[in-house]
Design an enzyme around this catalytic site. Structure first.
Site, mmCIF file in Angstrom:
data_model
loop_
_atom_site.group_PDB
_atom_site.id
_atom_site.type_symbol
_atom_site.label_atom_id
_atom_site.label_comp_id
_atom_site.label_asym_id
_atom_site.label_seq_id
_atom_site.Cartn_x
_atom_site.Cartn_y
_atom_site.Cartn_z
ATOM 1 N N LYS A 38 -3.003 5.790 -4.377
ATOM 2 C CA LYS A 38 -3.953 6.623 -3.876
ATOM 3 C C LYS A 38 -3.902 8.113 -4.679
ATOM 4 O O LYS A 38 -2.962 8.624 -4.619
ATOM 5 C CB LYS A 38 -4.167 6.888 -2.584
ATOM 6 C CG LYS A 38 -4.228 5.628 -1.704
ATOM 7 C CD LYS A 38 -4.369 5.960 -0.386
ATOM 8 C CE LYS A 38 -4.212 4.590 0.421
ATOM 9 N NZ LYS A 38 -2.677 4.215 0.573
ATOM 10 N N ASP A 54 0.893 -1.236 0.029
ATOM 11 C CA ASP A 54 -0.063 0.019 -0.063
ATOM 12 C C ASP A 54 0.882 1.120 0.095
ATOM 13 O O ASP A 54 1.534 1.512 0.937
ATOM 14 C CB ASP A 54 -0.930 0.076 1.156
ATOM 15 C CG ASP A 54 -1.872 1.076 1.250
ATOM 16 O OD1 ASP A 54 -2.618 1.168 0.641
ATOM 17 O OD2 ASP A 54 -1.633 2.008 2.111
ATOM 18 N N HIS A 98 -7.860 8.869 -2.300
ATOM 19 C CA HIS A 98 -7.128 8.777 -0.776
ATOM 20 C C HIS A 98 -8.238 9.249 0.243
ATOM 21 O O HIS A 98 -8.354 8.819 1.472
ATOM 22 C CB HIS A 98 -6.039 9.637 -0.745
ATOM 23 C CG HIS A 98 -5.218 9.183 0.384
ATOM 24 N ND1 HIS A 98 -3.597 9.832 0.156
ATOM 25 C CD2 HIS A 98 -5.251 8.965 1.518
ATOM 26 C CE1 HIS A 98 -2.989 9.235 1.297
ATOM 27 N NE2 HIS A 98 -4.147 8.744 2.233
ATOM 28 N N TYR A 109 2.485 9.918 -0.097
ATOM 29 C CA TYR A 109 3.595 9.215 0.593
ATOM 30 C C TYR A 109 4.780 9.569 0.105
ATOM 31 O O TYR A 109 6.072 9.388 0.779
ATOM 32 C CB TYR A 109 3.500 7.661 0.855
ATOM 33 C CG TYR A 109 2.155 7.211 1.554
ATOM 34 C CD1 TYR A 109 1.323 7.876 2.152
ATOM 35 C CD2 TYR A 109 1.897 5.696 1.611
ATOM 36 C CE1 TYR A 109 0.172 7.381 2.728
ATOM 37 C CE2 TYR A 109 0.548 5.349 1.976
ATOM 38 C CZ TYR A 109 -0.129 6.192 2.669
ATOM 39 O OH TYR A 109 -1.311 5.524 3.467
#
Length: 284
Positions: free
Chosen positions: A81, A48, A114, A53
């Site tokens: 996402k 993930d 997200h 990120y």
């Protein structure tokens, strides 16, 4: 009873997904690549990540390094996402294309929104974009993250397409019973971010500690097993190989109904880790 938890789940679009995954935030740089590679070679098959990120390139490099060690790309389920700032249709499509470029992949296995970014309110556009990206073959399965039942209803009513997954905050202090019930009704698989509760992890709480002692396992393993028996897909995060392996070793024991109920009863109104914009929150 230990064998009653499958290692994979079938999603509502007919694809399969591992029953437990690996969260990659905040793993970055060479150290992050090493940690993610360790997770893959240690047995994780669901990875993930997210645009926010800022580690999609590290995840991609780890996938390539793991391939050299014998883990083929097609064994992995890679999900990323679309951030809240990119919900306009064209931006959402571009976000998916950019994620693929950063990862060095031809297709995302799972593409998520997200969060709904409700103050802007363009998440329906982003969902339409994901539906079209799936039709183009850029994404295999599509889903959302941090969506409420009302948000889910809007995108389903607009497109007729039900998300395959909804990734949400879920841990013993915030067990999300109502949302999980809605997911069950709609055929959506629940994924759990911060499945242990991170800084609030109730490792010393009586129900968790007692179950750990009874089964000869660690408290974290008890909580992850609780997640599995709820039917959720936990995404534990660790940069330590030994902890990665321990978090994955949760199929050899089973919690009793009483143990499950006692852990769920730890839930409380203030149990959420965060209430705001998950696109800028470190837990996400």
């Amino acid at each position: 009873m230990a064998s009653d938890i499958p290692r994979t789940h079938e999603l509502n679009d007919g694809t399969t997904i591992p029953a437990i995954g690996f969260g990659t935030y905040p793993l970055k740089g060479e150290e992050g690549i090493a940690a993610i590679t360790s997770a893959i070679t240690g047995g994780y098959r669901l990875l993930d990540t997210a645009v926010n990120y800022e580690n999609e390139s590290e995840v991609g490099e780890a996938i390539r390094r793991a391939a050299v060690e014998g883990v083929a790309r097609d064994e992995l389920v890679v999900q990323s996402k679309i951030p809240g700032r990119d919900h306009a249709y064209e931006k959402a499509v571009t976000s998916v294309e950019s994620s693929l470029e950063q990862l060095g992949l031809e297709q995302l296995d799972v593409g998520l929104i997200h969060w709904p970014n409700p103050s802007v309110g363009r998440f329906v556009e982003a969902w339409r974009a994901l539906v079209d990206c799936r039709e183009r073959g850029l994404v295999r399965s599509i889903g959302v993250s941090n969506f409420t039942p009302a948000h889910l209803a809007r995108i389903i009513d607009d497109t007729g397409v039900v998300p395959a997954v909804n990734q949400v905050e879920l841990h013993p202090l915030f067990p999300q019973a109502e949302l999980r019930a809605e997911h069950e009704r709609l055929g959506i698989r629940t994924e759990s971010w911060s499945p242990l509760g991170k800084r609030q992890a109730p490792f010393e709480a009586d129900p968790v500690a007692a179950a750990a002692s009874a089964h000869g396992v660690e408290p974290a393993q008890v909580i992850l097993r609780w997640q599995l028996q709820l039917g959720a897909i936990p995404l534990p995060k660790s940069g330590t190989p030994s902890r990665q392996l321990a978090n994955l070793d949760v199929f050899g024991f089973a919690l009793t109904d009483d143990e499950m109920s006692a852990i769920t009863a730890l839930g409380r109104p203030d149990g959420r880790l965060f209430d705001g914009d998950p696109d800028t929150h470190e837990e996400m």
